[in-house]
Write a protein that holds these residues in place. Structure first.
Motif, PDB file in Angstrom:
ATOM      1  N   ALA A 224       0.816  -1.218   0.000  1.00  0.00           N
ATOM      2  CA  ALA A 224       0.000   0.000   0.000  1.00  0.00           C
ATOM      3  C   ALA A 224       0.849   1.268   0.000  1.00  0.00           C
TER       4      ALA A 224
ATOM      5  N   CYS B 174      -5.115  -3.423  -4.235  1.00  0.00           N
ATOM      6  CA  CYS B 174      -5.136  -2.917  -2.865  1.00  0.00           C
ATOM      7  C   CYS B 174      -6.520  -3.095  -2.244  1.00  0.00           C
ATOM      8  N   LYS B 175      -7.551  -2.852  -3.035  1.00  0.00           N
ATOM      9  CA  LYS B 175      -8.919  -3.047  -2.533  1.00  0.00           C
ATOM     10  C   LYS B 175      -9.145  -4.497  -2.171  1.00  0.00           C
TER      11      LYS B 175
ATOM     12  N   THR C  87      -5.557   0.658   2.122  1.00  0.00           N
ATOM     13  CA  THR C  87      -5.719   1.934   1.419  1.00  0.00           C
ATOM     14  C   THR C  87      -4.390   2.360   0.818  1.00  0.00           C
TER      15      THR C  87
ATOM     16  N   GLU D 130     -11.356  -6.240   3.771  1.00  0.00           N
ATOM     17  CA  GLU D 130     -11.889  -4.909   3.504  1.00  0.00           C
ATOM     18  C   GLU D 130     -11.238  -3.828   4.358  1.00  0.00           C
TER      19      GLU D 130
ATOM     20  N   SER E 234      -1.348   4.557  -0.751  1.00  0.00           N
ATOM     21  CA  SER E 234      -0.867   5.917  -0.532  1.00  0.00           C
ATOM     22  C   SER E 234      -1.106   6.747  -1.794  1.00  0.00           C
ATOM     23  N   LYS E 235      -0.856   8.040  -1.683  1.00  0.00           N
ATOM     24  CA  LYS E 235      -1.039   8.943  -2.824  1.00  0.00           C
ATOM     25  C   LYS E 235       0.262   9.134  -3.604  1.00  0.00           C
TER      26      LYS E 235
END
Length: 230
Positions: free
Chosen positions: A28, A96-97, A102, A218, A104-105
């Motif tokens: 992630a 990732c989902k 979640t 999730e 990263s940006k």
């Protein structure tokens, strides 16, 4: 490289919760990835992990010299230059989902391994050695507090252990062999906490194996999973 990818697949499919969480968080937070296909679906591995020979999570966490400046040239020599790819980035977000984390940006770049890998462990002794060592270190640290959490739960629920999401009771369903069995779920993901930290029985929820898997898949809370339960 394939050995390292195979090991990552093992962490994500056959490892303990701690192994799964730690590997998923590395994915992630990554910036540079090796993409590869498992059973027709793209998976993604952090290049800094893949680029170190015979890597494991234990070695990676203790490696103070891990640096993309070393792994990048080695992987580039094999797979070519890295680049941003819109389709791969979307596939990464889907991955990732699926992992329940979640992303990263970060601005991400990819190299692709054309060979499709089998989504199973390909070298069983190689993986068993790693899991035994890592699981021992983690379980030894947490076993007492988990035991206490289960004990306190039983005291509060007339001696019963049952899933806080769906109510499943292993003892009621399976009889003697199910007595005392339940899984302890970290309310806060262990991999999201840096370094050593105090832990108490109140940090755990009691869940069945199915609900535990869904919570991690999730990345949601007990309350959120209860609302989704059909």
């Amino acid at each position: 490289m394939i050995k390292n990818l195979d090991r990552i697949e093992g962490y994500l499919s056959n490892g303990s919760d701690e192994l799964y969480d730690t590997m998923a968080q590395y994915i992630a937070r990554g910036r540079v990835f090796v993409s590869y296909k498992v059973n027709g679906e793209y998976h993604f591995a952090p290049s800094r992990f893949v680029g170190c020979k015979d890597n494991t999570l234990v070695k990676h966490q203790n490696n103070q010299e891990k640096d993309g400046k070393k792994t990048t040239p080695a992987i580039t020599h094999i797979l070519g230059e890295r680049a941003y790819d819109t389709k791969l980035d979307q596939a990464y977000l889907n991955f990732c989902k699926w992992l329940g984390v979640t992303p990263s940006k970060n601005k991400r770049t990819f190299r692709t391994l054309d060979k499709e890998l089998i989504g199973e462990l390909t070298s069983e002794p190689f993986h068993e050695g790693s899991y035994i060592m890592r699981t021992h270190l983690v379980r030894e640290r947490n076993s007492k507090v988990v035991k206490e959490a289960k004990h306190l739960f039983r005291l509060s629920h007339e001696g019963r252990l049952f899933c806080e999401v769906c109510g499943f009771d292993f003892s009621a369903k399976y009889g003697r062999i199910g007595d005392g069995f339940i899984e302890a779920h970290h309310k806060v993901e262990l991999s999201s906490i840096e370094g050593e930290h105090e832990v108490s029985p109140s940090d755990f929820s009691m869940v069945c194996s199915n609900c535990h898997s869904m919570l991690h898949r999730e990345g949601i809370t007990i309350v959120q999973l209860k609302k989704r339960l059909k």
